[in-house]
Structures are given as structure tokens and as C-alpha cells.
Design a protein around this motif. Structure first.
Motif, PDB file in Angstrom:
ATOM      1  N   ALA A  49      29.416 -57.749 -35.005  1.00 43.02           N
ATOM      2  CA  ALA A  49      29.734 -58.053 -33.605  1.00 43.02           C
ATOM      3  C   ALA A  49      31.239 -58.188 -33.436  1.00 43.02           C
ATOM      4  O   ALA A  49      31.948 -58.519 -34.393  1.00 43.02           O
ATOM      5  N   THR A  58      32.114 -58.167 -25.280  1.00 43.73           N
ATOM      6  CA  THR A  58      31.480 -58.276 -26.582  1.00 43.73           C
ATOM      7  C   THR A  58      30.803 -56.949 -26.925  1.00 43.73           C
ATOM      8  O   THR A  58      30.505 -56.145 -26.039  1.00 43.73           O
ATOM      9  N   TYR A  59      30.564 -56.764 -28.206  1.00 41.26           N
ATOM     10  CA  TYR A  59      29.969 -55.517 -28.692  1.00 41.26           C
ATOM     11  C   TYR A  59      29.165 -55.858 -29.933  1.00 41.26           C
ATOM     12  O   TYR A  59      29.649 -56.589 -30.794  1.00 41.26           O
ATOM     13  N   TYR A  60      27.924 -55.347 -30.011  1.00 44.84           N
ATOM     14  CA  TYR A  60      27.034 -55.704 -31.109  1.00 44.84           C
ATOM     15  C   TYR A  60      26.482 -54.461 -31.806  1.00 44.84           C
ATOM     16  O   TYR A  60      26.246 -53.422 -31.168  1.00 44.84           O
ATOM     17  N   LYS A  65      21.502 -56.894 -32.027  1.00 45.60           N
ATOM     18  CA  LYS A  65      21.522 -57.068 -30.573  1.00 45.60           C
ATOM     19  C   LYS A  65      20.298 -57.836 -30.119  1.00 45.60           C
ATOM     20  O   LYS A  65      19.171 -57.546 -30.533  1.00 45.60           O
ATOM     21  N   THR A  69      24.762 -63.837 -31.221  1.00 41.86           N
ATOM     22  CA  THR A  69      25.716 -63.984 -30.119  1.00 41.86           C
ATOM     23  C   THR A  69      27.078 -64.367 -30.674  1.00 41.86           C
ATOM     24  O   THR A  69      27.189 -65.359 -31.408  1.00 41.86           O
ATOM     25  N   LEU A  81      29.487 -67.188 -34.554  1.00 42.25           N
ATOM     26  CA  LEU A  81      28.399 -66.223 -34.560  1.00 42.25           C
ATOM     27  C   LEU A  81      27.100 -67.012 -34.631  1.00 42.25           C
ATOM     28  O   LEU A  81      26.766 -67.577 -35.681  1.00 42.25           O
TER      29      LEU A  81
END
Length: 123
Positions: A49, A58-60, A65, A69, A81
Motif C-alpha cells: 500500500a 492511497t493505493y493498494y 484491497k 488500510t 497499516l
């Protein structure tokens, strides 16, 4: 230079939760994006992430996903995290990274790394 120290790893049963923390020190005045990666022995480091400097983006990885978080508190120079619904496949050493890139999943874009924290998920 930026120093990163991770904490919060441990042993948890499948379906459980853990929250990792990464505290930055040193030259933290830059607008660093932050990320979490993980690595299993014998395999390449895997993106988990990323989060922008403001926390607004944000990017997962697809594999996490909806379960993980990423967040940050710039006043505390800390990125988190939150890991829920953990699976045995999530077992790895988790690394925190900092860089000036924008939500990138490429390890080489992050010049600063922590030492890692072990997460073990038992079945």
C-alpha cells in the motif's frame, strides 16, 4: 536522510488483525509519500500500500484491497497499516518506505527503508 522504524508485528491467527506503525525521523520536512512492502524469504519484495504526503490519496495491491488500510499522522511523523482479516498468505516481513514519488508500487522509487517487522499468520 530519513530514518524509519517499524513496529507492531507479531503472531496472529487467521482472521485476526494487526496494526503496524512506522515512525520517521531525521529530515522529515520533505513531502514524502510513504508505502508498505512485504517480503517472504526467496521472493521479491512485494508492494502492499502507498499513501500521499497529505494522506488524501492511497493505493493498494489487489491482494490486500478491502482488508488493509494505510493512514498517516504527519504531526507524529508516523504512517500506519491496519491489517484485518489476515490470512496465512500475509505472513512476511513488512517494510516501511519513504520517497518523493506519487503512489508508486516500484521499490526502487523509495530511497528510504526501515528494517522491517515480522508478521506471522497461523492457520
Amino acid at each position: 536522510q530519513v530514518q524509519l522504524v517499524e513496529s507492531g508485528g507479531g503472531l496472529v491467527q487467521a482472521g485476526g488483525s494487526l496494526k503496524l506503525s512506522c515512525v520517521a525521523s531525521g529530515r522529515t520536512s520533505g513531502a514524502y509519500g510513504m508505502a508498505w512492502f512485504r517480503q517472504v524469504p526467496g521472493k521479491e519484495r512485494e508492494f502492499v500500500a502507498a499513501i500521499t504526503w497529505t494522506g488524501g490519496g492511497t493505493y493498494y495491491a489487489d491482494s490486500v484491497k478491502g482488508r488493509f488500510t494505510i493512514s498517516r499522522d504527519n504531526a507524529k511523523n508516523t504512517v500506519y497499516l491496519q491489517m484485518n482479516s489476515l490470512e496465512p498468505e500475509d505472513t512476511a516481513v513488512y517494510y516501511c518506505a519513504a520517497g518523493l514519488g506519487f503512489l508508486t508500487a516500484i521499490p526502487g522509487q523509495y530511497p528510504y527503508w526501515g528494517q522491517g517487522t515480522q508478521v506471522t499468520v497461523s492457520s
